[in-house]
Design a protein around this motif. Structure first.
Motif, PDB file in Angstrom:
ATOM      1  N   TYR A   4      -2.516  14.632 -12.078  1.00  0.00           N
ATOM      2  CA  TYR A   4      -2.069  13.455 -11.237  1.00  0.00           C
ATOM      3  C   TYR A   4      -2.121  13.796  -9.696  1.00  0.00           C
ATOM      4  O   TYR A   4      -1.323  14.858  -9.572  1.00  0.00           O
ATOM      5  CB  TYR A   4      -0.906  12.721 -11.743  1.00  0.00           C
ATOM      6  N   LYS A   5      -2.599  13.192  -9.114  1.00  0.00           N
ATOM      7  CA  LYS A   5      -2.312  13.567  -7.447  1.00  0.00           C
ATOM      8  C   LYS A   5      -2.134  12.106  -6.792  1.00  0.00           C
ATOM      9  O   LYS A   5      -2.747  11.265  -7.011  1.00  0.00           O
ATOM     10  CB  LYS A   5      -3.755  14.073  -6.850  1.00  0.00           C
ATOM     11  N   SER A   6      -1.074  12.031  -6.016  1.00  0.00           N
ATOM     12  CA  SER A   6      -0.400  10.904  -5.384  1.00  0.00           C
ATOM     13  C   SER A   6      -1.697  10.414  -4.357  1.00  0.00           C
ATOM     14  O   SER A   6      -2.367  11.292  -3.847  1.00  0.00           O
ATOM     15  CB  SER A   6       0.693  11.065  -4.574  1.00  0.00           C
ATOM     16  N   PRO A   7      -1.865   9.144  -4.319  1.00  0.00           N
ATOM     17  CA  PRO A   7      -2.865   8.473  -3.297  1.00  0.00           C
ATOM     18  C   PRO A   7      -2.846   9.074  -1.697  1.00  0.00           C
ATOM     19  O   PRO A   7      -3.572   9.246  -1.108  1.00  0.00           O
ATOM     20  CB  PRO A   7      -2.758   7.098  -3.335  1.00  0.00           C
ATOM     21  N   VAL A   8      -1.421   9.352  -1.346  1.00  0.00           N
ATOM     22  CA  VAL A   8      -1.269   9.969   0.036  1.00  0.00           C
ATOM     23  C   VAL A   8      -2.073  11.156   0.312  1.00  0.00           C
ATOM     24  O   VAL A   8      -2.158  11.544   1.511  1.00  0.00           O
ATOM     25  CB  VAL A   8       0.293  10.043   0.322  1.00  0.00           C
ATOM     26  N   PRO A  49       0.003   5.632   6.092  1.00  0.00           N
ATOM     27  CA  PRO A  49      -1.122   4.809   5.808  1.00  0.00           C
ATOM     28  C   PRO A  49      -0.907   3.467   5.133  1.00  0.00           C
ATOM     29  O   PRO A  49       0.240   3.231   4.272  1.00  0.00           O
ATOM     30  CB  PRO A  49      -1.822   5.891   4.737  1.00  0.00           C
ATOM     31  N   CYS A  50      -1.889   2.439   5.216  1.00  0.00           N
ATOM     32  CA  CYS A  50      -1.696   1.320   4.490  1.00  0.00           C
ATOM     33  C   CYS A  50      -2.141   1.495   3.037  1.00  0.00           C
ATOM     34  O   CYS A  50      -2.790   2.349   2.832  1.00  0.00           O
ATOM     35  CB  CYS A  50      -2.378   0.112   5.102  1.00  0.00           C
ATOM     36  N   VAL A  51      -1.728   0.704   1.899  1.00  0.00           N
ATOM     37  CA  VAL A  51      -1.762   0.842   0.758  1.00  0.00           C
ATOM     38  C   VAL A  51      -3.083  -0.344   0.328  1.00  0.00           C
ATOM     39  O   VAL A  51      -2.638  -1.418   0.732  1.00  0.00           O
ATOM     40  CB  VAL A  51      -0.672   0.787  -0.055  1.00  0.00           C
ATOM     41  N   CYS A  52      -4.206   0.051  -0.233  1.00  0.00           N
ATOM     42  CA  CYS A  52      -5.086  -0.854  -0.385  1.00  0.00           C
ATOM     43  C   CYS A  52      -5.468  -0.756  -1.739  1.00  0.00           C
ATOM     44  O   CYS A  52      -5.559   0.072  -2.341  1.00  0.00           O
ATOM     45  CB  CYS A  52      -6.265  -0.858   0.572  1.00  0.00           C
ATOM     46  N   TYR A  53      -6.108  -1.894  -2.201  1.00  0.00           N
ATOM     47  CA  TYR A  53      -7.246  -1.797  -3.308  1.00  0.00           C
ATOM     48  C   TYR A  53      -8.512  -1.853  -3.064  1.00  0.00           C
ATOM     49  O   TYR A  53      -8.915  -2.872  -2.220  1.00  0.00           O
ATOM     50  CB  TYR A  53      -6.707  -2.938  -4.379  1.00  0.00           C
ATOM     51  N   HIS A  54      -9.463  -1.151  -3.681  1.00  0.00           N
ATOM     52  CA  HIS A  54     -10.953  -1.364  -2.971  1.00  0.00           C
ATOM     53  C   HIS A  54     -11.705  -1.991  -3.898  1.00  0.00           C
ATOM     54  O   HIS A  54     -11.782  -1.800  -5.222  1.00  0.00           O
ATOM     55  CB  HIS A  54     -11.390   0.164  -2.832  1.00  0.00           C
ATOM     56  N   ASP A  55     -12.292  -3.085  -3.414  1.00  0.00           N
ATOM     57  CA  ASP A  55     -13.033  -3.987  -4.319  1.00  0.00           C
ATOM     58  C   ASP A  55     -14.501  -3.551  -4.135  1.00  0.00           C
ATOM     59  O   ASP A  55     -15.093  -3.979  -2.926  1.00  0.00           O
ATOM     60  CB  ASP A  55     -12.976  -5.557  -3.777  1.00  0.00           C
ATOM     61  N   ILE A  62      -8.515  -4.720  -0.045  1.00  0.00           N
ATOM     62  CA  ILE A  62      -7.406  -5.516  -0.174  1.00  0.00           C
ATOM     63  C   ILE A  62      -6.081  -4.907   0.137  1.00  0.00           C
ATOM     64  O   ILE A  62      -5.690  -4.124  -0.720  1.00  0.00           O
ATOM     65  CB  ILE A  62      -7.529  -6.604  -1.452  1.00  0.00           C
ATOM     66  N   LEU A  63      -5.275  -5.386   1.016  1.00  0.00           N
ATOM     67  CA  LEU A  63      -4.027  -4.880   1.431  1.00  0.00           C
ATOM     68  C   LEU A  63      -2.795  -4.891   0.257  1.00  0.00           C
ATOM     69  O   LEU A  63      -3.074  -6.208  -0.253  1.00  0.00           O
ATOM     70  CB  LEU A  63      -3.202  -5.573   2.807  1.00  0.00           C
ATOM     71  N   VAL A  64      -2.155  -4.040  -0.053  1.00  0.00           N
ATOM     72  CA  VAL A  64      -1.081  -4.001  -0.937  1.00  0.00           C
ATOM     73  C   VAL A  64       0.059  -3.779  -0.246  1.00  0.00           C
ATOM     74  O   VAL A  64       1.151  -4.533  -0.441  1.00  0.00           O
ATOM     75  CB  VAL A  64      -1.382  -2.894  -2.224  1.00  0.00           C
ATOM     76  N   ASP A  65       0.035  -2.952   0.725  1.00  0.00           N
ATOM     77  CA  ASP A  65       1.313  -2.588   1.391  1.00  0.00           C
ATOM     78  C   ASP A  65       0.639  -2.344   2.964  1.00  0.00           C
ATOM     79  O   ASP A  65      -0.315  -1.515   3.071  1.00  0.00           O
ATOM     80  CB  ASP A  65       2.140  -1.540   0.963  1.00  0.00           C
ATOM     81  N   SER A 102       3.495  -3.899  -6.925  1.00  0.00           N
ATOM     82  CA  SER A 102       3.636  -2.919  -5.935  1.00  0.00           C
ATOM     83  C   SER A 102       4.051  -3.137  -4.761  1.00  0.00           C
ATOM     84  O   SER A 102       4.573  -2.628  -4.053  1.00  0.00           O
ATOM     85  CB  SER A 102       2.188  -2.157  -6.058  1.00  0.00           C
ATOM     86  N   THR A 103       3.415  -4.452  -4.377  1.00  0.00           N
ATOM     87  CA  THR A 103       3.625  -5.059  -3.033  1.00  0.00           C
ATOM     88  C   THR A 103       5.311  -5.222  -2.991  1.00  0.00           C
ATOM     89  O   THR A 103       5.820  -5.090  -1.945  1.00  0.00           O
ATOM     90  CB  THR A 103       2.742  -6.310  -2.805  1.00  0.00           C
ATOM     91  N   ILE A 104       5.735  -5.781  -4.076  1.00  0.00           N
ATOM     92  CA  ILE A 104       7.287  -6.328  -4.123  1.00  0.00           C
ATOM     93  C   ILE A 104       7.982  -4.938  -3.740  1.00  0.00           C
ATOM     94  O   ILE A 104       8.934  -4.948  -3.260  1.00  0.00           O
ATOM     95  CB  ILE A 104       7.417  -7.220  -5.203  1.00  0.00           C
ATOM     96  N   ARG A 105       7.754  -4.015  -4.797  1.00  0.00           N
ATOM     97  CA  ARG A 105       8.428  -2.862  -4.679  1.00  0.00           C
ATOM     98  C   ARG A 105       8.290  -2.290  -3.389  1.00  0.00           C
ATOM     99  O   ARG A 105       9.601  -1.633  -2.924  1.00  0.00           O
ATOM    100  CB  ARG A 105       7.660  -1.885  -5.712  1.00  0.00           C
TER     101      ARG A 105
END
Length: 167
Positions: A4-8, A49-55, A62-65, A102-105
Motif C-alpha cells: 500500500y502506498k498513500s495517495p499523497v 493537495p486536493c483529493v479527487c476521484y478520477h472519472d 471530482i473533488l472529495v476534499d 471521506s469528504t465528511i471525515r
C-alpha cells in the motif's frame, strides 16, 4: 496491504478545467476565512493537495476534499496565473458512498482552534514584539478577537501598550 502506498506520494498537477466540485459537501467557509486561505495560498503556495476521484470515462476529477482551495484557484487571478491554472491533486479510487464518507471525515478531522491554545499563541506573538496589526494580517484575526484572546490569557502585560483612559 504490504504494498500500500498513500495517495499523497502521487501528487499530480491537474488543469482547473478538468476538475468538478462534488454535489454533497456540507462544509461552508465564511468570507474572512476564505480571504485568509487566499492569503495563505498566495504566501505559502499550495501546501496540501486536493483529493479527487478520477472519472476516467469523462476524464474529469471530482473533488472529495479541497473545494475551498479549488475555489481560490478558480477566482484568484494572481494565484491562477502563478500556478498556470493547475491544481495539485491526489486521486482516490472509491465508490460514491465511500467518497461521501471521506469528504465528511476530512471536514470533521480538521477540528477547531481551542481558545486556550489560541490565546497562548497571541500572548507569545505579543511578547515577541508582534503588533496587533501584524497578528491581524498574518493570522487572520480581527481586533475584537485579539482583545478577547488577550483577556482570556489574563496577562496584564499584553495590554501594556494600550491606552484605556477616557477622552
Amino acid at each position: 496491504m504490504d504494498n500500500y502506498k498513500s495517495p499523497v506520494y502521487n501528487v499530480i498537477a491537474v488543469p482547473l478545467y478538468k476538475i468538478e466540485a462534488n454535489n454533497y459537501n456540507p462544509n461552508v467557509v465564511a468570507l474572512p476565512e476564505m480571504e485568509l486561505l487566499e492569503k495563505s495560498i498566495w504566501e505559502d503556495g499550495f501546501t496540501m493537495p486536493c483529493v479527487c476521484y478520477h472519472d476516467k470515462d469523462r476524464d474529469k476529477y471530482i473533488l472529495v476534499d479541497g473545494f475551498h482551495r479549488y475555489s481560490i484557484l478558480k477566482r484568484s487571478p494572481r494565484i491562477f496565473g502563478r500556478e498556470k491554472g493547475m491544481l495539485p491533486v491526489v486521486v482516490i479510487d472509491k465508490n460514491l458512498e465511500e467518497r461521501i464518507a471521506s469528504t465528511i471525515r476530512h471536514n470533521r478531522a480538521r477540528g477547531n482552534h481551542l481558545v486556550g491554545l489560541m490565546s497562548g499563541i497571541v500572548a507569545e506573538l505579543t511578547k515577541a514584539g508582534m503588533s496587533d496589526r501584524w497578528i491581524m494580517e498574518h493570522i487572520g484575526m480581527d481586533k475584537d478577537e485579539i482583545l478577547r484572546l488577550k483577556q482570556t490569557s489574563g496577562l496584564a502585560d499584553l495590554f501594556a501598550d494600550k491606552d484605556f483612559s477616557l477622552p
